[in-house]
Design an enzyme around this catalytic site. Structure first.
Site, mmCIF file in Angstrom:
data_model
loop_
_atom_site.group_PDB
_atom_site.id
_atom_site.type_symbol
_atom_site.label_atom_id
_atom_site.label_comp_id
_atom_site.label_asym_id
_atom_site.label_seq_id
_atom_site.Cartn_x
_atom_site.Cartn_y
_atom_site.Cartn_z
ATOM 1 N N HIS A 282 5.198 -2.984 -3.067
ATOM 2 C CA HIS A 282 5.182 -4.757 -3.539
ATOM 3 C C HIS A 282 4.426 -5.826 -4.436
ATOM 4 C CE1 HIS A 282 6.415 -5.933 0.917
ATOM 5 N NE2 HIS A 282 5.632 -4.468 1.256
ATOM 6 N N ASP A 342 1.573 -1.310 2.928
ATOM 7 C CA ASP A 342 2.731 -0.872 3.956
ATOM 8 C C ASP A 342 3.694 -0.171 3.031
ATOM 9 O OD1 ASP A 342 3.410 -4.431 4.493
ATOM 10 O OD2 ASP A 342 2.008 -3.859 3.014
ATOM 11 N N GLU A 343 4.653 -0.449 3.855
ATOM 12 C CA GLU A 343 6.188 0.115 2.777
ATOM 13 C C GLU A 343 6.154 0.387 1.297
ATOM 14 O OE1 GLU A 343 7.887 -3.614 6.068
ATOM 15 O OE2 GLU A 343 6.841 -4.176 4.062
ATOM 16 N N VAL A 344 5.880 1.686 1.406
ATOM 17 C CA VAL A 344 6.362 2.244 -0.088
ATOM 18 C C VAL A 344 7.011 2.661 0.258
ATOM 19 C CG1 VAL A 344 5.251 3.415 -1.307
ATOM 20 C CG2 VAL A 344 3.589 1.856 -0.071
ATOM 21 N N GLU A 395 -0.125 1.269 8.083
ATOM 22 C CA GLU A 395 0.818 3.496 7.505
ATOM 23 C C GLU A 395 -0.115 3.313 6.585
ATOM 24 O OE1 GLU A 395 4.146 -0.097 6.940
ATOM 25 O OE2 GLU A 395 2.119 0.113 7.169
#
Length: 545
Positions: A282, A342-344, A395
């Site tokens: 992000h 998160d969401e890497v 995460e």
């Protein structure tokens, strides 16, 4: 929970639904038409409340909110002085006293509310924290009304409750019932997440949200201030981050003064501001203003010209992060900073030959979770050196063998959040729940009921584990939200979350909640919050023009 038999008048009415009303399979069926609740229009419902049938008249021209005798706070307590003025206006509708209808003097008048702080550490000149005491006692009797609290934060919650007890009769007279309340929050962390990256939110929208949060006794603004799309935080140390990363470098940024204004406005309402600077993913907007921060992606062995997450293998990354977070820690006074995690997306790391070499040298093999863990550990060490606490998305817990024991984990993913809460707390970490309260997902009908019915501690775990759940957050992500629709999408849906996190676990009646929330929503509208309606009906203060 005891309560008298008198039913307080409601402020708005709901009409019966037409037989031709549109329905969908996913719609929550409407509740019965609201009736006055035995608790009046209190929201969130206090832990213990007794409402008498005895009514007292409040003459606005004579009424005053004052520091009570023996209080450890006085006129120098800016938080209370500001709140006294604010709540007088809330209760009496910003009216001109000459417009108040003439009411003949009668017995049973209430002309004063005393506020008494009992602790020498009343925190009047401090910022609220995770350890702040928000408890209070409120007494409304023939001889006067008193709010007693240990700290100023409890007094603020008591003032909100007192203001909700005041109502008008058909003649326009202001009334209040004799009442006894003992109140405190069930959870210490009761938050709202605002996303100011995907759409820039003007200051007035953020401040209005803080007002609404105070009306609902919520105490955390989780400020997701930057993301892939834009970097509106104006760093004094690294000005190019916003100069190049914001949507517009002069109009769509938050300056140091802007940020401090939000923090002080929040403090006066007993609200903490916790910023989120999410890495290593992000971060696309970060790379526009900070050279060599992001990982170069490769295709067929050659640089593709695109970039992925933060580059975790160069020393310059950590030098930059230390300097940036040192500044952030000085600008935002709260103990905690949210570090994201998160969401890497690992695809760019996988394509980069320098990353592959680094992985081999450090024995990571092809497990990119270990590389992510390496990066996260460096950031956590930086935060420890800076004396800051940290929160992360789940995460970071899921993907890493070791994270510092004082890390707070936010559980946000899907339907299995109960299982995740069980795992996080079993490992000894404090947890915050947001998974069932993503308010950017909307549906037809009264979806607030779904948020209201969620019990945060309904998971397999010991009592000690459940004590590690410190609260929850209503999240409003910004892909489809800007200044035009934020407030009605957030309120009163977030109010359902607010009561769940404040009130007793025994408070579960959806019908009684509806009876009170329909009135509370009208009260918020009357105070300038454009909260959307729960169902058909009207608010009594609505005008033709």
């Amino acid at each position: 929970m005891a309560v008298g038999m008198q039913l307080l008048p409601v402020l708005c009415l709901v009409l019966a639904a037409s037989s031709h009303a549109h329905r969908t399979k996913t719609e929550v069926p409407p509740l019965a038409d609201p009736e006055p609740s035995p608790y009046g229009s209190l929201w969130p419902l206090p832990q213990e409340v007794q409402v008498s049938s005895t009514v007292l008249l409040i003459p606005p021209a004579e009424f005053a909110i004052v520091h009570g005798e023996g209080s450890t706070a006085g006129p120098k307590c800016l938080v209370l002085q500001d709140a006294f003025r604010r709540y007088y206006d809330y209760m009496f509708g910003f009216l001109r006293l000459e417009d108040v209808p003439a009411i003949k003097p009668r017995s049973g008048q209430l002309v004063q509310l005393q506020v008494i702080l009992t602790s020498k550490n009343n925190e009047c000149h401090k910022y609220p924290s995770i350890h702040s005491d928000e408890s209070y006692k409120l007494s409304v009797n023939d001889d006067g009304a008193v709010i007693q609290a240990c700290q100023v934060w409890g007094a603020l919650r008591g003032l909100e409750t007192f203001s909700q007890l005041v109502y008008k009769d058909s003649t326009g007279a202001f009334l209040i019932n004799k009442t006894q309340i003992n109140d405190f929050p069930r959870f210490a962390h009761r938050g709202v997440l605002l996303d100011t990256s995907r759409h820039f939110l003007p200051l007035k929208v953020i401040l209005k949200t803080l007002d609404a949060m105070a009306f609902n006794k919520m105490n955390i603004l989780h400020w997701h201030i930057v993301d892939d799309q834009s970097f509106p935080y104006q760093s004094e140390t690294f000005p190019e981050l916003s100069n190049r990363g914001a949507y517009q470098a002069f109009t769509h940024i938050y300056s140091f003064i802007d940020v401090r204004m939000v923090i002080e406005y929040a403090r006066l309402r007993g609200i903490r501001v916790i910023p989120e600077f999410d890495t290593p993913g992000h971060t696309y907007s970060w790379g526009k203003g900070q050279k060599d921060l992001l990982t170069p992606c490769y295709k067929d062995g050659e640089p593709s010209g695109t970039f992925g997450p933060v580059n975790p293998i160069v020393n310059g990354t950590y030098t930059f992060m230390y300097t940036l977070f040192k500044e952030i820690g000085m600008v935002f006074p709260d103990k905690y900073i949210h570090l994201g995690g998160d969401e890497v997306d690992f695809s760019c790391w996988k394509s980069n030959p320098a990353i592959a070499k680094f992985m081999a040298e450090h024995g990571f093999g092809t497990d990119y979770c270990k590389l992510e863990s390496y990066y996260v550990q460096q950031i956590l060490d930086i935060m420890s050196k800076l004396g800051k606490g940290y929160m992360v998305w789940q995460e970071v817990f899921d993907n890493h063998d070791q994270i510092n024991p004082d890390t707070i984990v936010k559980v946000w993913k899907g339907q299995n959040y109960a299982e995740e809460l069980s795992k996080v707390t079993a490992a000894g970490f404090s947890a915050i729940l947001s998974a069932p309260w993503y308010l950017d997902y909307i549906s037809y009908g009264q979806d607030w009921q779904r948020y209201y019915k969620t019990e945060p501690l309904k998971f397999n775990g010991t009592e000690e584990q459940k004590k590690l759940v410190i609260g929850g957050e209503a999240c409003l992500w910004g892909e489809f939200v800007d200044a035009t629709n934020l407030t009605p999408r957030l309120w009163p849906r977030a109010s359902a979350v607010a009561e769940r996190l404040w009130s007793s676990v025994k408070v579960t009646s959806v019908q009684d909640a509806y009876n009170r929330l329909i009135v509370h929503r009208c009260r918020m509208v009357g105070r300038g919050i454009g909260a959307e309606p729960l169902y058909v009906g009207f608010c009594e203060h609505e005008m033709k023009y």
